[in-house]
Write an enzyme that holds these catalytic residues in place. Structure first.
Site, mmCIF file in Angstrom:
data_model
loop_
_atom_site.group_PDB
_atom_site.id
_atom_site.type_symbol
_atom_site.label_atom_id
_atom_site.label_comp_id
_atom_site.label_asym_id
_atom_site.label_seq_id
_atom_site.Cartn_x
_atom_site.Cartn_y
_atom_site.Cartn_z
ATOM 1 N N ASN A 10 0.874 -1.173 0.000
ATOM 2 C CA ASN A 10 0.000 0.000 0.000
ATOM 3 C C ASN A 10 0.912 1.225 0.000
ATOM 4 O OD1 ASN A 10 -1.689 2.147 0.648
ATOM 5 N ND2 ASN A 10 -2.724 1.092 2.329
ATOM 6 N N ARG A 94 -2.337 -1.974 -3.671
ATOM 7 C CA ARG A 94 -3.422 -1.000 -3.614
ATOM 8 C C ARG A 94 -3.142 0.051 -4.683
ATOM 9 N NH1 ARG A 94 -4.242 4.055 0.427
ATOM 10 N NH2 ARG A 94 -6.316 4.645 -0.285
ATOM 11 N N HIS A 183 -10.980 4.974 -1.254
ATOM 12 C CA HIS A 183 -11.060 4.132 -0.042
ATOM 13 C C HIS A 183 -12.086 3.015 -0.210
ATOM 14 C CE1 HIS A 183 -9.814 7.970 2.356
ATOM 15 N NE2 HIS A 183 -8.742 7.185 2.224
ATOM 16 N N HIS A 211 -14.982 6.563 6.972
ATOM 17 C CA HIS A 211 -13.570 6.160 6.991
ATOM 18 C C HIS A 211 -12.757 7.406 7.320
ATOM 19 C CE1 HIS A 211 -9.891 4.012 5.412
ATOM 20 N NE2 HIS A 211 -9.504 5.273 5.360
ATOM 21 N N ASN A 214 -5.972 9.493 7.721
ATOM 22 C CA ASN A 214 -5.332 10.730 7.286
ATOM 23 C C ASN A 214 -6.138 11.337 6.151
ATOM 24 O OD1 ASN A 214 -3.096 12.133 8.262
ATOM 25 N ND2 ASN A 214 -1.865 10.270 8.050
ATOM 26 N N ARG A 244 -5.884 17.831 3.899
ATOM 27 C CA ARG A 244 -6.692 18.253 2.734
ATOM 28 C C ARG A 244 -7.951 18.987 3.190
ATOM 29 N NH1 ARG A 244 -6.875 12.256 0.348
ATOM 30 N NH2 ARG A 244 -4.884 11.733 1.294
ATOM 31 N N VAL A 334 -8.768 7.601 13.003
ATOM 32 C CA VAL A 334 -9.568 8.497 13.845
ATOM 33 C C VAL A 334 -10.874 7.812 14.242
ATOM 34 C CG1 VAL A 334 -10.790 10.713 13.927
ATOM 35 C CG2 VAL A 334 -8.549 10.558 12.787
ATOM 36 N N GLY A 335 -11.544 7.213 13.284
ATOM 37 C CA GLY A 335 -12.852 6.594 13.552
ATOM 38 C C GLY A 335 -12.776 5.475 14.573
ATOM 39 N N GLU A 336 -11.671 4.707 14.542
ATOM 40 C CA GLU A 336 -11.541 3.573 15.459
ATOM 41 C C GLU A 336 -11.070 3.993 16.844
ATOM 42 O OE1 GLU A 336 -9.093 0.518 13.560
ATOM 43 O OE2 GLU A 336 -10.109 0.984 11.667
ATOM 44 N N GLU A 387 -7.778 -3.017 5.125
ATOM 45 C CA GLU A 387 -7.615 -2.938 3.673
ATOM 46 C C GLU A 387 -6.625 -3.984 3.176
ATOM 47 O OE1 GLU A 387 -6.969 1.344 4.496
ATOM 48 O OE2 GLU A 387 -7.679 1.651 2.448
#
Ligand SMILES: Nc1ncnc2c1ncn2[C@@H]1O[C@H](COP(=O)(O)OP(=O)(O)O)[C@@H](O)[C@H]1O
Ligand SMILES: CC(=O)OP(=O)(O)O
Ligand SMILES: [Mg+2]
Length: 406
Positions: A10, A94, A183, A211, A214, A244, A334-336, A387
């Protein structure tokens, strides 16, 4: 002996993440990361997972993705897991932008490479690194099957109404300007894992997947098919990200050109690398931002608030797109991990059936889990993404099919 191992690469703009898996039982044999590629302070952390050996860390300049992959090959060889091993069945890559053409994992040929190259202008941070990773891997093991798994593939089911930008149709079509989404491997994996957590088949549930790594993106998944996602022609659209901007009035770019005299390339760097959380407060790591917020830092609070505000807008929008929502799933770094983000994103949405139980939200775990209270109208869940495992599975399945045919 049948080869059963798959190496997954990746390649990010300045990093290379990798995992070596044995697909008989999806066991991880080694994982690692090269970061700050191209800088003087590059770092490689390699973790051999068989036999409980300790991680090895090397620092010092690694000029590009070619040198990074060669260093990784050296580390693997040191553990007897080198790329020359006959047990290696394939390398799975990926690839971020596959345009409209690649809707499935694809065995890499010269023609496929040329198409990935053609898409560089719409994924300037990602596709060049992906290409270098592929070419170096091919040079190291020329006869080994190499498979590309595309971030865009899962989103090719989006209806035209979601994929079209409202601009002149001829201009858009001439330049293949449309919303592709990214993603996708993660959105696909997490939407399925969320259905499993609910004890349902993916075809029975509608899920909003957030998701938040970063790079960050949201998707609306209806009965297992993606119907809307927040990234567009490039991975710049949508949510606020580490560096971003996400959504912005396109006129900001003309304004910067006319009034600030910035070039297209300078604006590109501003929006992709100096915006988002880092642009708002100087940090792009949510851990550091939360630490500063807790100390009363105003800029960090502003960054957190802008990030969460955008996220809430997307949750509301995708609720309307789906009509009926069974689950909202938080995933990626971040989400996890960031409970305060999850709490703030869902706060006050009880009328939509959405709520977070504070005790469940505070639990730290690597497992998929519900964080909504019992009896809530909509499940809110933390669902770790993987992933690399998904890329390894798709790569292995494809290579088995190809081998069976020959
Ligand atoms: N414990 C944590 N608490 C809050 N945020 C975290 C934590 N661990 C990681 N993160 C966030 O996750 C981000 C990285 O997410 P990740 O999904 O690994 O990103 P990517 O794959 O895009 O590099 C970090 O920049 C940081 O903001
Ligand atoms: C497409 C994209 O944004 O990927 P990443 O989050 O790895 O930068
Ligand atoms: Mg990621």
């Amino acid at each position: 002996m049948t080869a059963t191992r798959v190496l997954v690469l990746n390649s990010g703009s300045s990093s290379l993440k990798y995992q070596l898996l044995d697909m008989r039982d999806a066991a991880r044999l080694a994982t690692g990361l090269v970061e700050r590629i191209g800088e003087a302070t590059s770092r490689l952390v390699h973790t051999p997972l068989a036999g409980g050996a300790a991680p090895r860390e090397r620092t010092g300049p690694i000029a590009d993705h070619d040198a990074a992959l060669k260093a990784v090959a050296g580390e693997l060889a040191e553990d007897g897991l080198g790329l020359d091993s006959p047990e290696l069945a394939a390398i799975g890559h990926r690839v971020v932008h596959g345009g409209l053409r690649f809707t499935e994992p694809t065995v890499i040929t010269d023609e496929v490479l040329a198409e990935i190259e053609r898409l560089v202008p719409v994924a300037p941070l990602h596709n060049p690194a992906n290409l270098t990773g592929i070419r170096t891997a091919q040079a190291l093991r020329p006869e080994l099957p190499q498979v590309a798994v595309f971030d865009t593939a899962f989103h090719t089911t989006m209806p035209e109404a979601a994929a079209r930008y409202a601009i002149d149709v001829e201009t858009a079509d001439a330049h293949r300007i449309r919303r592709y989404g990214f993603h996708g491997t993660s959105h696909a994996y997490v939407s399925r894992a969320t259905a499993r957590l609910l004890g349902k088949d993916p075809s029975e549930v509608n899920v909003i997947v957030l998701h938040l790594g970063n790079g960050a993106s949201a998707s609306a998944v209806e009965g297992g098919r993606c119907v809307e996602t927040s990234m567009g022609l490039t991975p710049l659209e949508g949510l606020v990200m580490g560096t971003r901007s996400g959504d912005i009035d396109p006129a900001v770019t003309f304004h910067l050109k006319r009034v600030a005299g910035m070039s297209a390339d300078e604006i590109d760097v501003l929006l992709n690398k100096r915006s988002g959380l880092v642009g708002l407060c100087g940090d792009n790591d949510m851990r550091e931002i939360r630490r500063r917020v807790d100390e009363g830092d105003e800029r960090a609070k502003l960054a957190f608030d802008v990030y969460v505000h955008r996220l809430r807008k997307y949750i509301g929008a995708y609720y309307a797109v789906l009509g009926r929502v069974d689950a909202v799933a938080f995933t990626a770094g971040v989400g996890e991990n960031a409970a305060p983000v999850r709490e703030a994103a869902i706060a006050g949405l009880d009328r939509l059936g959405l709520a977070v139980d504070p005790d469940r939200n505070a639990v730290r775990s690597g497992e998929a889990r519900l964080i909504s209270p019992d009896g809530a109208g909509v499940a809110v869940a933390v669902v770790p993404t993987d992933e690399e495992l998904e890329i390894a599975r798709q790569t292995h399945e494809l290579v088995k099919r190809v081998n069976a045919r020959t």
